[in-house]
Design an enzyme around this catalytic site. Sequence first.
Site, PDB file in Angstrom:
ATOM      1  N   ASP A  34      -0.928  -3.145 -15.198  1.00 13.00           N
ATOM      2  CA  ASP A  34      -0.923  -2.958 -13.743  1.00 13.00           C
ATOM      3  C   ASP A  34       0.500  -3.073 -13.197  1.00 13.00           C
ATOM      4  O   ASP A  34       1.090  -4.160 -13.224  1.00 13.00           O
ATOM      5  CB  ASP A  34      -1.822  -4.042 -13.119  1.00 13.00           C
ATOM      6  CG  ASP A  34      -2.243  -3.718 -11.705  1.00 13.00           C
ATOM      7  OD1 ASP A  34      -1.650  -2.813 -11.093  1.00 13.00           O
ATOM      8  OD2 ASP A  34      -3.173  -4.369 -11.208  1.00 13.00           O
ATOM      9  N   ASP A  35       1.063  -1.952 -12.746  1.00 14.18           N
ATOM     10  CA  ASP A  35       2.396  -1.931 -12.132  1.00 14.18           C
ATOM     11  C   ASP A  35       3.519  -2.232 -13.128  1.00 14.18           C
ATOM     12  O   ASP A  35       4.552  -2.787 -12.758  1.00 14.18           O
ATOM     13  CB  ASP A  35       2.486  -2.932 -10.973  1.00 14.18           C
ATOM     14  CG  ASP A  35       1.591  -2.594  -9.800  1.00 14.18           C
ATOM     15  OD1 ASP A  35       0.901  -1.564  -9.856  1.00 14.18           O
ATOM     16  OD2 ASP A  35       1.579  -3.372  -8.823  1.00 14.18           O
ATOM     17  N   CYS A  74      -2.480   2.115  -7.515  1.00 14.19           N
ATOM     18  CA  CYS A  74      -3.575   1.558  -8.324  1.00 14.19           C
ATOM     19  C   CYS A  74      -4.901   2.307  -8.348  1.00 14.19           C
ATOM     20  O   CYS A  74      -5.262   2.927  -9.344  1.00 14.19           O
ATOM     21  CB  CYS A  74      -3.830   0.116  -7.878  1.00 14.19           C
ATOM     22  SG  CYS A  74      -2.472  -1.013  -8.278  1.00 14.19           S
ATOM     23  N   HIS A 133     -11.338  -2.252  -9.140  1.00 19.15           N
ATOM     24  CA  HIS A 133     -10.624  -1.576  -8.047  1.00 19.15           C
ATOM     25  C   HIS A 133     -11.048  -0.121  -7.857  1.00 19.15           C
ATOM     26  O   HIS A 133     -10.261   0.722  -7.443  1.00 19.15           O
ATOM     27  CB  HIS A 133      -9.102  -1.656  -8.291  1.00 19.15           C
ATOM     28  CG  HIS A 133      -8.314  -1.611  -7.012  1.00 19.15           C
ATOM     29  ND1 HIS A 133      -6.972  -1.291  -6.973  1.00 19.15           N
ATOM     30  CD2 HIS A 133      -8.662  -1.860  -5.725  1.00 19.15           C
ATOM     31  CE1 HIS A 133      -6.528  -1.333  -5.739  1.00 19.15           C
ATOM     32  NE2 HIS A 133      -7.547  -1.686  -4.955  1.00 19.15           N
ATOM     33  N   ASP A 274      -0.969   1.763 -15.119  1.00 18.84           N
ATOM     34  CA  ASP A 274      -1.702   2.552 -14.123  1.00 18.84           C
ATOM     35  C   ASP A 274      -0.777   3.366 -13.226  1.00 18.84           C
ATOM     36  O   ASP A 274      -1.190   4.341 -12.617  1.00 18.84           O
ATOM     37  CB  ASP A 274      -2.629   1.666 -13.282  1.00 18.84           C
ATOM     38  CG  ASP A 274      -1.887   0.635 -12.443  1.00 18.84           C
ATOM     39  OD1 ASP A 274      -0.717   0.323 -12.745  1.00 18.84           O
ATOM     40  OD2 ASP A 274      -2.486   0.105 -11.478  1.00 18.84           O
ATOM     41  N   ASN A 275       0.477   2.959 -13.125  1.00 19.61           N
ATOM     42  CA  ASN A 275       1.473   3.690 -12.331  1.00 19.61           C
ATOM     43  C   ASN A 275       2.837   3.124 -12.678  1.00 19.61           C
ATOM     44  O   ASN A 275       2.958   2.241 -13.534  1.00 19.61           O
ATOM     45  CB  ASN A 275       1.198   3.566 -10.823  1.00 19.61           C
ATOM     46  CG  ASN A 275       0.814   2.183 -10.362  1.00 19.61           C
ATOM     47  OD1 ASN A 275      -0.349   1.950 -10.005  1.00 19.61           O
ATOM     48  ND2 ASN A 275       1.741   1.244 -10.395  1.00 19.61           N
TER      49      ASN A 275
END
Length: 463
Positions: A34-35, A74, A133, A274-275
């Site tokens: 995540d991130d 996200c 999410h 995710d990004n």
Amino acid sequence: MNTKSIFTFAIGLMTTVTSLAQDQKPNIIVVLTDDQGWADVGFNGATDIPTPNLDKLASEGVIFDNGYVSHPYCSPSRAGLLTGRYQARFGHDCNMPYQSENDATVGTPLSEKMIPEALKEQGYRTSAIGKWHLGDHPNLHPIHQGFDHWFGFAGGGMNYWGVPDGPLKTIVRNGKPVPQNELRYLTDDFTDEAIDFITKKDDKPFFMYLAYNAPHAPDQATKQYLEHTKHIEYGGRSVYGAMVNAVDANVGRIDSTLVANGMKENTILVFLSDNGGRAEHADNRPYRGHKGMLFEGGIKVPFFITWPEKLKAGQHYEKLVSSLDLFPTFVQAAGGNVKNETQLDGTTLLPYILDGKTETPHEQLFWRSVGGFEYAVRDGDYKLYKSAYKNKTLLFNLKNDPWERTDIAANHPKIIAKLEKVYTAWDAKNLAPGWIDPHAENVIKEEKAFESMRKKAEGPTGK
């Protein structure tokens, strides 16, 4: 039976066993962070954060040097990954709003087919672990989207100690809250659950979606992982690095479990973020931008796949691939017919990374935020970016300028017109956003602060 007959029988038996082994469906694991920034892993050049387990796994398979996700932040990115479709196709352009409780219309709709649903058709058992999410309402939780088992939390972020904070920030197992005394540190907890699922006695192959919330804020880590980054003299980066190191250590535990249980050879493991990395503490170099932006730093992610039984180790694949490609890749690997999944925007990667197909998986890729408030098109070497951050439409030749330092829009009006037309045709098949998040106002606020800081640096005379 004479010696020759025994020998012939033995060879035949070995051939049959080998054939059965080759036909066995692979287990499939997606590890999503995540991130996390592009350069926050050793296999992409990190020298400060230790990621030995991820680096080892990456070396055992195929590293995607141009691996993209379908959105720069996200929830929409996750929607694209799990459906194999541009999330704009079903209006999932934004994170869910959190001003009030959301109903079942806010999130990826049940009408969208997800990877686990396709793999259950191929005889798989399925698990979602970690951050969801993709819909706050209980009707949109993983157990209604093709997952047999779910351990994690519904919302966008949570403290790492598992302390409950409302329905979206409570760790649940199949809908039931997990007692606080059973939790210690979420990155470890999610891995414990993953190992339990992997080692469960079951004849079915498994698909596991393991979505760590690390290294998303809040910045929290145990002494064990902080010890591994004490050499990083910038405190924020040191804590962030410890969170990344925790993921690395835990992926190493999963790898060891696969080896110990004789599963590794026929398990597909995919790792990606995710990004792009978040604005603070992450490292997206050498790329421009960060999470939320459609510069390369917001959408190009660390990304690899391993499958020891099938894929040759030590590969780098340089052509464009997308997280949208995972759905069809898994379906083909599981023995399904990808052509039956007519809704998909992704393409199976197996012909390219397994069979040596020389064409490119994608001539074009598209991105859209908040209904076109920002958008981008990658077409061959060219990338068009309508940037709300810069309040202009930018054009880059990524072959000559992979770092996006030189905007060539003014010199190429015909290319601009062509790519805008291409985007318009693609967007005509999309829906308007089903809900709106604060991304637009945050972009404007961030850019004003950016410009203010640069202006202040000039001093009172503006030199």
